[in-house]
Write a protein that holds these residues in place. Structure first.
Motif, PDB file in Angstrom:
ATOM      1  N   LEU A   8       0.826  -1.210   0.000  1.00 45.31           N
ATOM      2  CA  LEU A   8       0.000   0.000   0.000  1.00 45.31           C
ATOM      3  C   LEU A   8       0.863   1.264   0.000  1.00 45.31           C
ATOM      4  N   GLN A   9       1.985   1.227   0.709  1.00 44.27           N
ATOM      5  CA  GLN A   9       2.902   2.368   0.690  1.00 44.27           C
ATOM      6  C   GLN A   9       3.433   2.604  -0.731  1.00 44.27           C
ATOM      7  N   ALA A  10       3.800   1.520  -1.396  1.00 43.54           N
ATOM      8  CA  ALA A  10       4.296   1.628  -2.771  1.00 43.54           C
ATOM      9  C   ALA A  10       3.194   2.133  -3.705  1.00 43.54           C
ATOM     10  N   ALA A  11       1.971   1.664  -3.489  1.00 44.11           N
ATOM     11  CA  ALA A  11       0.848   2.100  -4.317  1.00 44.11           C
ATOM     12  C   ALA A  11       0.583   3.593  -4.129  1.00 44.11           C
ATOM     13  N   LYS A  12       0.658   4.043  -2.902  1.00 44.58           N
ATOM     14  CA  LYS A  12       0.442   5.454  -2.600  1.00 44.58           C
ATOM     15  C   LYS A  12       1.436   6.329  -3.377  1.00 44.58           C
ATOM     16  N   LYS A  13       2.692   5.936  -3.381  1.00 45.95           N
ATOM     17  CA  LYS A  13       3.707   6.678  -4.142  1.00 45.95           C
ATOM     18  C   LYS A  13       3.406   6.637  -5.635  1.00 45.95           C
ATOM     19  N   GLU A  14       3.043   5.457  -6.109  1.00 46.69           N
ATOM     20  CA  GLU A  14       2.769   5.274  -7.540  1.00 46.69           C
ATOM     21  C   GLU A  14       1.566   6.109  -7.981  1.00 46.69           C
ATOM     22  N   LEU A  15       0.569   6.235  -7.130  1.00 41.98           N
ATOM     23  CA  LEU A  15      -0.613   7.029  -7.461  1.00 41.98           C
ATOM     24  C   LEU A  15      -0.259   8.493  -7.710  1.00 41.98           C
ATOM     25  N   LEU A  16       0.714   8.993  -6.961  1.00 44.94           N
ATOM     26  CA  LEU A  16       1.093  10.398  -7.100  1.00 44.94           C
ATOM     27  C   LEU A  16       2.146  10.626  -8.179  1.00 44.94           C
ATOM     28  N   GLN A  17       2.895   9.583  -8.521  1.00 46.86           N
ATOM     29  CA  GLN A  17       4.000   9.749  -9.472  1.00 46.86           C
ATOM     30  C   GLN A  17       3.674   9.285 -10.884  1.00 46.86           C
ATOM     31  N   SER A  18       2.487   8.692 -11.069  1.00 45.01           N
ATOM     32  CA  SER A  18       2.152   8.196 -12.408  1.00 45.01           C
ATOM     33  C   SER A  18       0.674   8.434 -12.699  1.00 45.01           C
ATOM     34  N   GLU A  30      -9.676   6.590   2.209  1.00 45.78           N
ATOM     35  CA  GLU A  30     -10.261   6.992   0.935  1.00 45.78           C
ATOM     36  C   GLU A  30      -9.823   6.018  -0.154  1.00 45.78           C
ATOM     37  N   SER A  31     -10.543   6.033  -1.249  1.00 47.12           N
ATOM     38  CA  SER A  31     -10.214   5.136  -2.359  1.00 47.12           C
ATOM     39  C   SER A  31      -8.917   5.601  -3.025  1.00 47.12           C
ATOM     40  N   PRO A  32      -8.239   4.724  -3.737  1.00 47.15           N
ATOM     41  CA  PRO A  32      -7.021   5.136  -4.441  1.00 47.15           C
ATOM     42  C   PRO A  32      -7.259   6.286  -5.421  1.00 47.15           C
ATOM     43  N   LEU A  33      -8.371   6.240  -6.144  1.00 50.06           N
ATOM     44  CA  LEU A  33      -8.670   7.294  -7.111  1.00 50.06           C
ATOM     45  C   LEU A  33      -8.889   8.641  -6.406  1.00 50.06           C
ATOM     46  N   HIS A  34      -9.649   8.626  -5.324  1.00 52.57           N
ATOM     47  CA  HIS A  34      -9.881   9.854  -4.563  1.00 52.57           C
ATOM     48  C   HIS A  34      -8.570  10.360  -3.966  1.00 52.57           C
ATOM     49  N   TYR A  35      -7.763   9.461  -3.478  1.00 53.23           N
ATOM     50  CA  TYR A  35      -6.452   9.842  -2.925  1.00 53.23           C
ATOM     51  C   TYR A  35      -5.618  10.560  -3.993  1.00 53.23           C
ATOM     52  N   ARG A  36      -5.570   9.977  -5.185  1.00 50.08           N
ATOM     53  CA  ARG A  36      -4.802  10.575  -6.282  1.00 50.08           C
ATOM     54  C   ARG A  36      -5.325  11.977  -6.601  1.00 50.08           C
ATOM     55  N   TYR A  69      -9.965  -6.030  -3.844  1.00 49.47           N
ATOM     56  CA  TYR A  69      -9.279  -6.213  -2.566  1.00 49.47           C
ATOM     57  C   TYR A  69      -8.296  -5.063  -2.331  1.00 49.47           C
ATOM     58  N   PHE A  70      -7.603  -4.662  -3.396  1.00 51.95           N
ATOM     59  CA  PHE A  70      -6.669  -3.549  -3.303  1.00 51.95           C
ATOM     60  C   PHE A  70      -7.390  -2.271  -2.859  1.00 51.95           C
ATOM     61  N   ILE A  71      -8.500  -1.968  -3.506  1.00 52.02           N
ATOM     62  CA  ILE A  71      -9.263  -0.755  -3.166  1.00 52.02           C
ATOM     63  C   ILE A  71      -9.759  -0.823  -1.735  1.00 52.02           C
ATOM     64  N   LYS A  72     -10.256  -1.986  -1.329  1.00 56.85           N
ATOM     65  CA  LYS A  72     -10.751  -2.167   0.043  1.00 56.85           C
ATOM     66  C   LYS A  72      -9.634  -1.920   1.065  1.00 56.85           C
ATOM     67  N   LYS A  73      -8.478  -2.536   0.847  1.00 57.70           N
ATOM     68  CA  LYS A  73      -7.359  -2.391   1.780  1.00 57.70           C
ATOM     69  C   LYS A  73      -6.819  -0.961   1.787  1.00 57.70           C
ATOM     70  N   PHE A  74      -6.770  -0.342   0.620  1.00 61.01           N
ATOM     71  CA  PHE A  74      -6.298   1.039   0.537  1.00 61.01           C
ATOM     72  C   PHE A  74      -7.232   1.955   1.331  1.00 61.01           C
ATOM     73  N   ARG A  75      -8.526   1.748   1.161  1.00 59.73           N
ATOM     74  CA  ARG A  75      -9.517   2.566   1.875  1.00 59.73           C
ATOM     75  C   ARG A  75      -9.400   2.357   3.385  1.00 59.73           C
ATOM     76  N   GLU A  76      -9.225   1.100   3.812  1.00 59.97           N
ATOM     77  CA  GLU A  76      -9.065   0.813   5.247  1.00 59.97           C
ATOM     78  C   GLU A  76      -7.839   1.528   5.819  1.00 59.97           C
ATOM     79  N   LYS A  77      -6.753   1.538   5.069  1.00 61.39           N
ATOM     80  CA  LYS A  77      -5.489   2.111   5.554  1.00 61.39           C
ATOM     81  C   LYS A  77      -5.481   3.638   5.501  1.00 61.39           C
ATOM     82  N   TYR A  78      -5.984   4.210   4.396  1.00 61.79           N
ATOM     83  CA  TYR A  78      -5.857   5.655   4.195  1.00 61.79           C
ATOM     84  C   TYR A  78      -7.163   6.428   4.250  1.00 61.79           C
TER      85      TYR A  78
END
Length: 186
Positions: A132-142, A171-177, A160-169
């Motif tokens: 998830l940490q790597a995904a967070k960086k990737e969302l902002l850099q790509s 918000e959804s990965p798209l909203h985070y980006r 599962y990725f979206i669910k875990k990302f939302r639990e951790k941060y």
């Protein structure tokens, strides 16, 4: 220096007659073993052979938890460092507890037990954190699609990725980006 055919045969056959004569270190895991070690067979090109039992340790290799190449128990704190190194370098790969046990040269159930007692979380939980940490960086850099990012960090199931990302941060990965891209544009 490459591994000789005799050394390779001893390692492949877990030949106890070579124990105490040489030790082999595996570059990819930073662990060293006896020739008779029953752990997963490493790639030949990742092996370095030492005829001085102290040299692998001096070169930064850790003892195998399974075969205890120096004839003494391996310190759990050192083993945790090895496990964390494996998780940090291989998080994007398919990595089951069994795979981790092979790479860290210990039984999967004992590895999980020791890791949780030492860190308070399971190796699988740490693996998700790293992904998830790597995904967070990737969302902002790509501008890669969420599905591509999920796969790139080792999570094949995008739901599962979206669910875990939302639990951790929270918000959804798209909203985070979107929300963090706006902050960096300002």
């Amino acid at each position: 220096m490459s591994v000789t055919d005799i050394e390779w045969a001893a390692i492949k056959n877990n030949d106890k007659t070579y124990d105490g004569i040489f030790w082999y270190a595996v570059k990819s895991t930073k662990i060293f073993c006896r020739p008779s070690c029953p752990s997963k067979m490493p790639n030949r090109h990742n092996i370095t052979v030492y005829y001085d039992k102290n040299e692998p340790g001096q070169r930064g290799y850790r003892q195998c938890k399974r075969c205890q190449p120096l004839g003494e128990p391996v310190d759990n704190e050192e083993w945790i460092k090895t496990i964390n190194n494996i998780l940090e370098t291989k998080y994007a790969q398919k990595l089951s507890l069994e795979d981790l046990g092979h790479l860290a040269h210990g039984s999967p159930s004992y590895l999980r037990h020791v890791y949780k007692n030492f860190t308070g979380i399971t190796p699988q939980q740490r693996l998700i954190e790293l992904r998830l940490q790597a995904a967070k960086k990737e969302l902002l850099q790509s501008n890669l699609a969420i599905k591509v990012i999920a796969g790139k960090v080792g999570i094949e199931n995008v739901s599962y990725f979206i669910k875990k990302f939302r639990e951790k941060y929270g918000e959804s990965p798209l909203h985070y980006r979107k929300s963090h891209a706006k902050k960096s544009d300002s």
